[in-house]
Design a protein around this motif. Structure first.
Motif, PDB file in Angstrom:
ATOM      1  N   ALA A   1       0.833  -1.209   0.000  1.00  0.00           N
ATOM      2  CA  ALA A   1       0.000   0.000   0.000  1.00  0.00           C
ATOM      3  C   ALA A   1       0.865   1.254   0.000  1.00  0.00           C
ATOM      4  N   ALA A   2       1.950   1.259   0.785  1.00  0.00           N
ATOM      5  CA  ALA A   2       2.834   2.427   0.837  1.00  0.00           C
ATOM      6  C   ALA A   2       3.514   2.661  -0.508  1.00  0.00           C
ATOM      7  N   VAL A   3       3.964   1.597  -1.144  1.00  0.00           N
ATOM      8  CA  VAL A   3       4.623   1.747  -2.446  1.00  0.00           C
ATOM      9  C   VAL A   3       3.643   2.284  -3.480  1.00  0.00           C
ATOM     10  N   ILE A   4       2.416   1.787  -3.469  1.00  0.00           N
ATOM     11  CA  ILE A   4       1.419   2.285  -4.433  1.00  0.00           C
ATOM     12  C   ILE A   4       1.115   3.758  -4.186  1.00  0.00           C
ATOM     13  N   LEU A   5       0.993   4.155  -2.924  1.00  0.00           N
ATOM     14  CA  LEU A   5       0.746   5.572  -2.624  1.00  0.00           C
ATOM     15  C   LEU A   5       1.911   6.449  -3.067  1.00  0.00           C
ATOM     16  N   ILE A   6       3.134   5.991  -2.848  1.00  0.00           N
ATOM     17  CA  ILE A   6       4.312   6.752  -3.279  1.00  0.00           C
ATOM     18  C   ILE A   6       4.334   6.873  -4.803  1.00  0.00           C
ATOM     19  N   LEU A   7       4.041   5.791  -5.495  1.00  0.00           N
ATOM     20  CA  LEU A   7       4.046   5.829  -6.962  1.00  0.00           C
ATOM     21  C   LEU A   7       2.937   6.721  -7.512  1.00  0.00           C
ATOM     22  N   LEU A   8       1.779   6.705  -6.887  1.00  0.00           N
ATOM     23  CA  LEU A   8       0.711   7.594  -7.343  1.00  0.00           C
ATOM     24  C   LEU A   8       1.059   9.052  -7.060  1.00  0.00           C
ATOM     25  N   GLY A   9       1.752   9.321  -5.951  1.00  0.00           N
ATOM     26  CA  GLY A   9       2.238  10.674  -5.683  1.00  0.00           C
ATOM     27  C   GLY A   9       3.253  11.114  -6.721  1.00  0.00           C
ATOM     28  N   ARG A  10       4.122  10.192  -7.111  1.00  0.00           N
ATOM     29  CA  ARG A  10       5.111  10.499  -8.149  1.00  0.00           C
ATOM     30  C   ARG A  10       4.426  10.752  -9.492  1.00  0.00           C
ATOM     31  N   ALA A  11       3.357  10.018  -9.767  1.00  0.00           N
ATOM     32  CA  ALA A  11       2.593  10.257 -10.993  1.00  0.00           C
ATOM     33  C   ALA A  11       1.965  11.643 -10.963  1.00  0.00           C
ATOM     34  N   LEU A  12       1.496  12.073  -9.797  1.00  0.00           N
ATOM     35  CA  LEU A  12       0.933  13.411  -9.653  1.00  0.00           C
ATOM     36  C   LEU A  12       1.992  14.477  -9.917  1.00  0.00           C
ATOM     37  N   ILE A  13       3.199  14.242  -9.439  1.00  0.00           N
ATOM     38  CA  ILE A  13       4.303  15.176  -9.719  1.00  0.00           C
ATOM     39  C   ILE A  13       4.591  15.212 -11.222  1.00  0.00           C
ATOM     40  N   GLY A  14       4.508  14.057 -11.880  1.00  0.00           N
ATOM     41  CA  GLY A  14       4.691  14.018 -13.330  1.00  0.00           C
ATOM     42  C   GLY A  14       3.642  14.837 -14.060  1.00  0.00           C
ATOM     43  N   VAL A  15       2.398  14.783 -13.582  1.00  0.00           N
ATOM     44  CA  VAL A  15       1.333  15.585 -14.189  1.00  0.00           C
ATOM     45  C   VAL A  15       1.611  17.071 -13.996  1.00  0.00           C
ATOM     46  N   ILE A  16       2.126  17.437 -12.822  1.00  0.00           N
ATOM     47  CA  ILE A  16       2.470  18.845 -12.562  1.00  0.00           C
ATOM     48  C   ILE A  16       3.576  19.297 -13.515  1.00  0.00           C
ATOM     49  N   HIS A  17       4.578  18.439 -13.725  1.00  0.00           N
ATOM     50  CA  HIS A  17       5.642  18.770 -14.682  1.00  0.00           C
ATOM     51  C   HIS A  17       5.073  18.962 -16.082  1.00  0.00           C
ATOM     52  N   LEU A  18       4.120  18.105 -16.455  1.00  0.00           N
ATOM     53  CA  LEU A  18       3.487  18.243 -17.773  1.00  0.00           C
ATOM     54  C   LEU A  18       2.765  19.575 -17.908  1.00  0.00           C
ATOM     55  N   LYS A  19       1.970  19.932 -16.902  1.00  0.00           N
ATOM     56  CA  LYS A  19       1.201  21.186 -16.960  1.00  0.00           C
ATOM     57  C   LYS A  19       2.126  22.403 -17.014  1.00  0.00           C
ATOM     58  N   VAL A  20       3.136  22.421 -16.139  1.00  0.00           N
ATOM     59  CA  VAL A  20       4.055  23.567 -16.107  1.00  0.00           C
ATOM     60  C   VAL A  20       4.859  23.635 -17.400  1.00  0.00           C
ATOM     61  N   GLY A  21       5.316  22.474 -17.885  1.00  0.00           N
ATOM     62  CA  GLY A  21       6.087  22.457 -19.132  1.00  0.00           C
ATOM     63  C   GLY A  21       5.273  22.919 -20.317  1.00  0.00           C
ATOM     64  N   ASN A  22       4.003  22.522 -20.366  1.00  0.00           N
ATOM     65  CA  ASN A  22       3.143  22.970 -21.461  1.00  0.00           C
ATOM     66  C   ASN A  22       2.860  24.457 -21.388  1.00  0.00           C
ATOM     67  N   SER A  23       2.674  24.975 -20.173  1.00  0.00           N
ATOM     68  CA  SER A  23       2.365  26.405 -20.057  1.00  0.00           C
ATOM     69  C   SER A  23       3.580  27.273 -20.374  1.00  0.00           C
ATOM     70  N   GLN A  24       4.782  26.750 -20.110  1.00  0.00           N
ATOM     71  CA  GLN A  24       6.004  27.523 -20.378  1.00  0.00           C
ATOM     72  C   GLN A  24       6.656  27.135 -21.702  1.00  0.00           C
ATOM     73  N   HIS A  25       6.050  26.230 -22.441  1.00  0.00           N
ATOM     74  CA  HIS A  25       6.589  25.735 -23.715  1.00  0.00           C
ATOM     75  C   HIS A  25       7.996  25.165 -23.520  1.00  0.00           C
TER      76      HIS A  25
END
Length: 113
Positions: free
Chosen positions: A52-76
């Motif tokens: 359960a802890a590993v899955i929560l950590i991986l889902l948190g890391r996926a959320l960070i990846g989504v944030i990188h995608l949004k920021v990268g797209n907004s800043q080109h």
């Protein structure tokens, strides 16, 4: 036996949820069949907590990846977009693997390998 009967037998779950409770939803994170049946109660609880802890950590890391995608797209910023894509894809694949580890162990155990 028809092809339909074979398909239905193969797709019918062997582990049924117990009474529609939350416990039935997390059966994949709480393996108690196959090789896990002979493990003691304390060890089973530790395995469940680690999974359960590993899955929560991986889902948190996926959320960070989504944030990188949004920021990268907004800043080109294509480098940040690529980094976000890699983090998101890697995290989701790893979360799927960890969630299915109980099933994989049971298949290997059942094959006698």
């Amino acid at each position: 036996m028809t092809l339909k009967d074979l398909f239905l037998a193969a797709t019918e779950p062997t582990v049924k949820p117990s009474g529609g409770t939350v416990d039935g939803l997390v059966t994949g994170l709480a393996p108690d069949w196959g090789p896990f049946a002979s493990v003691g109660g304390t060890a089973r609880t530790v395995i469940q907590a680690i999974m359960a802890a590993v899955i929560l950590i991986l889902l948190g890391r996926a959320l960070i990846g989504v944030i990188h995608l949004k920021v990268g797209n907004s800043q080109h910023d294509t480098v940040q977009v690529k980094q976000g894509q890699k983090e998101l894809a890697g995290s989701l694949v790893a979360a799927f693997i960890v969630a299915s580890v109980g099933t994989l162990f049971t298949i290997v155990y059942g094959m006698g390998i």
